[in-house]
Design a protein around this motif. Sequence first.
Motif, PDB file in Angstrom:
ATOM      1  N   GLU A   1     -33.693  14.520   3.478  1.00 37.35           N
ATOM      2  CA  GLU A   1     -34.224  16.205   4.283  1.00 37.35           C
ATOM      3  C   GLU A   1     -33.507  17.243   5.540  1.00 37.35           C
ATOM      4  N   MET A   2     -32.823  16.975   6.513  1.00 35.92           N
ATOM      5  CA  MET A   2     -32.056  17.289   6.995  1.00 35.92           C
ATOM      6  C   MET A   2     -30.664  17.675   6.980  1.00 35.92           C
ATOM      7  N   GLU A   3     -30.142  16.840   5.931  1.00 35.28           N
ATOM      8  CA  GLU A   3     -29.034  17.729   5.505  1.00 35.28           C
ATOM      9  C   GLU A   3     -29.722  18.947   4.355  1.00 35.28           C
ATOM     10  N   THR A   4     -30.437  18.929   3.675  1.00 36.17           N
ATOM     11  CA  THR A   4     -31.004  19.913   3.390  1.00 36.17           C
ATOM     12  C   THR A   4     -31.002  21.283   4.740  1.00 36.17           C
ATOM     13  N   VAL A   5     -31.897  20.834   5.490  1.00 39.35           N
ATOM     14  CA  VAL A   5     -32.093  22.436   6.714  1.00 39.35           C
ATOM     15  C   VAL A   5     -31.309  22.215   7.100  1.00 39.35           C
ATOM     16  N   LEU A   6     -30.376  21.732   7.003  1.00 33.99           N
ATOM     17  CA  LEU A   6     -28.643  21.800   8.248  1.00 33.99           C
ATOM     18  C   LEU A   6     -28.084  22.843   6.469  1.00 33.99           C
ATOM     19  N   ASP A   7     -28.101  22.159   5.800  1.00 31.82           N
ATOM     20  CA  ASP A   7     -27.084  23.527   4.738  1.00 31.82           C
ATOM     21  C   ASP A   7     -28.365  25.252   4.623  1.00 31.82           C
ATOM     22  N   LEU A   8     -29.290  25.299   4.908  1.00 27.13           N
ATOM     23  CA  LEU A   8     -30.042  25.702   4.516  1.00 27.13           C
ATOM     24  C   LEU A   8     -29.433  26.717   5.965  1.00 27.13           C
ATOM     25  N   ILE A   9     -28.880  25.889   7.682  1.00 23.12           N
ATOM     26  CA  ILE A   9     -29.773  27.007   8.330  1.00 23.12           C
ATOM     27  C   ILE A   9     -27.770  27.637   8.299  1.00 23.12           C
ATOM     28  N   ASN A  10     -26.790  26.541   7.928  1.00 20.87           N
ATOM     29  CA  ASN A  10     -25.450  27.008   7.715  1.00 20.87           C
ATOM     30  C   ASN A  10     -25.692  27.952   6.680  1.00 20.87           C
ATOM     31  N   ASN A  11     -26.327  28.452   5.772  1.00 22.00           N
ATOM     32  CA  ASN A  11     -26.279  29.649   4.867  1.00 22.00           C
ATOM     33  C   ASN A  11     -27.555  31.074   5.604  1.00 22.00           C
ATOM     34  N   GLY A  12     -27.195  30.649   6.732  1.00 25.28           N
ATOM     35  CA  GLY A  12     -28.108  32.104   7.217  1.00 25.28           C
ATOM     36  C   GLY A  12     -29.115  31.715   7.651  1.00 25.28           C
ATOM     37  N   SER A  13     -30.217  30.373   7.023  1.00 26.96           N
ATOM     38  CA  SER A  13     -31.571  30.449   7.520  1.00 26.96           C
ATOM     39  C   SER A  13     -31.502  30.619   9.093  1.00 26.96           C
ATOM     40  N   SER A  14     -33.029  31.067   9.201  1.00 27.41           N
ATOM     41  CA  SER A  14     -33.123  30.543  11.255  1.00 27.41           C
ATOM     42  C   SER A  14     -34.011  29.777  11.482  1.00 27.41           C
ATOM     43  N   ILE A  15     -33.674  28.626  11.880  1.00 27.53           N
ATOM     44  CA  ILE A  15     -34.294  27.299  12.324  1.00 27.53           C
ATOM     45  C   ILE A  15     -35.713  27.684  13.251  1.00 27.53           C
ATOM     46  N   ARG A  16     -35.901  28.230  13.540  1.00 24.00           N
ATOM     47  CA  ARG A  16     -37.268  28.546  13.655  1.00 24.00           C
ATOM     48  C   ARG A  16     -38.298  29.013  12.541  1.00 24.00           C
ATOM     49  N   GLU A  17     -37.964  29.148  11.443  1.00 25.14           N
ATOM     50  CA  GLU A  17     -38.608  29.519  10.769  1.00 25.14           C
ATOM     51  C   GLU A  17     -38.980  27.912   9.801  1.00 25.14           C
ATOM     52  N   LEU A  18     -37.380  27.521   9.641  1.00 26.32           N
ATOM     53  CA  LEU A  18     -36.711  26.251   9.260  1.00 26.32           C
ATOM     54  C   LEU A  18     -37.858  24.644  10.328  1.00 26.32           C
ATOM     55  N   ALA A  19     -38.656  25.131  11.162  1.00 29.14           N
ATOM     56  CA  ALA A  19     -38.797  24.216  12.189  1.00 29.14           C
ATOM     57  C   ALA A  19     -39.859  24.274  11.650  1.00 29.14           C
ATOM     58  N   LYS A  20     -40.343  25.610  11.723  1.00 30.45           N
ATOM     59  CA  LYS A  20     -41.859  25.054  11.006  1.00 30.45           C
ATOM     60  C   LYS A  20     -42.765  24.551   9.223  1.00 30.45           C
TER      61      LYS A  20
END
Length: 286
Positions: A152-171
């Motif tokens: 799950e976290m690897e998916t999240v980290l990929d999204l962050i590295n592709n420009g997604s907001s950590i704030r929205e991903l945290a929610k």
Amino acid sequence: MIIGDTSLNRKEVHKEIERVIFDMGITDNDVKTGIKSILNKIVEKKLILEYGRKNGVTVSPEELESAVKILRQDYPDDVFKEILLERYIDYSEWEKDLGEELLIKKIVNTIVGSSVSVTFEETKDYYEKHLEEFRHPRMVQVRQIVTKTKEEMETVLDLINNGSSIRELAKEYSAAPEAEDEGMLGWVSEGQLDETIDKFIFSLKEGEISKILESPYGFHVFKVIDIKDEGIKEFPEAVREIEQKISMEKRELMFKKWLDGLKKEFPVSVKESQILADMDMEDGAQ
């Protein structure tokens, strides 16, 4: 013991002493050495209740019923009564004591519950005279995302590295309590968290997003929002804390003066030597 129009016999005094001992966590061996403090607490309690009687302050049946419901809501009826029996407390006696506690809180709130003004000069003066109270260690302001699996976290980290907001991903992804607050963990002092996490986040630079860290709580990714080096809080940062402290001190002083006034208004007679002698007699009879 006599406080105002209330007279306590030996049995009642002993029961009040037992209540104070329980509330203060005093051992039986320390009772006699702390008897002055114990008796003073009993006198203060009875003085407040005496004031309430004289001034018509009461707790309504509805207020008592509401408080009882709140205290009992996590216990089945039979379990709650068993707990009381283990302490040799009758339910009606417990309810009476609760009513007195509520009444005391209501009375005290009428005396010191109103807002206490704290001036700018008072806060500034306190700050300048107590600078060391506002010294803080190195601190970081952090957001985090916590997932249960590394995948799950690897998916999240990929999204962050592709420009997604950590704030929205945290929610959306975080399993941590602060997820609804966009992962904001807030200001953390060095040495405050688990040692592994502490070393990890304090190695990051401002604005840096971490690699994945595994801990007993799950898999973490952190982002450092801001960093404060060790130092002393600036006055604007400390104002609210100082105001609360001064306000509390003023309320405590107000309460003490009010109690001192009650001791002059209502007659108080406490025969400490007789109470100690009665306690010795009871100990000898056991």
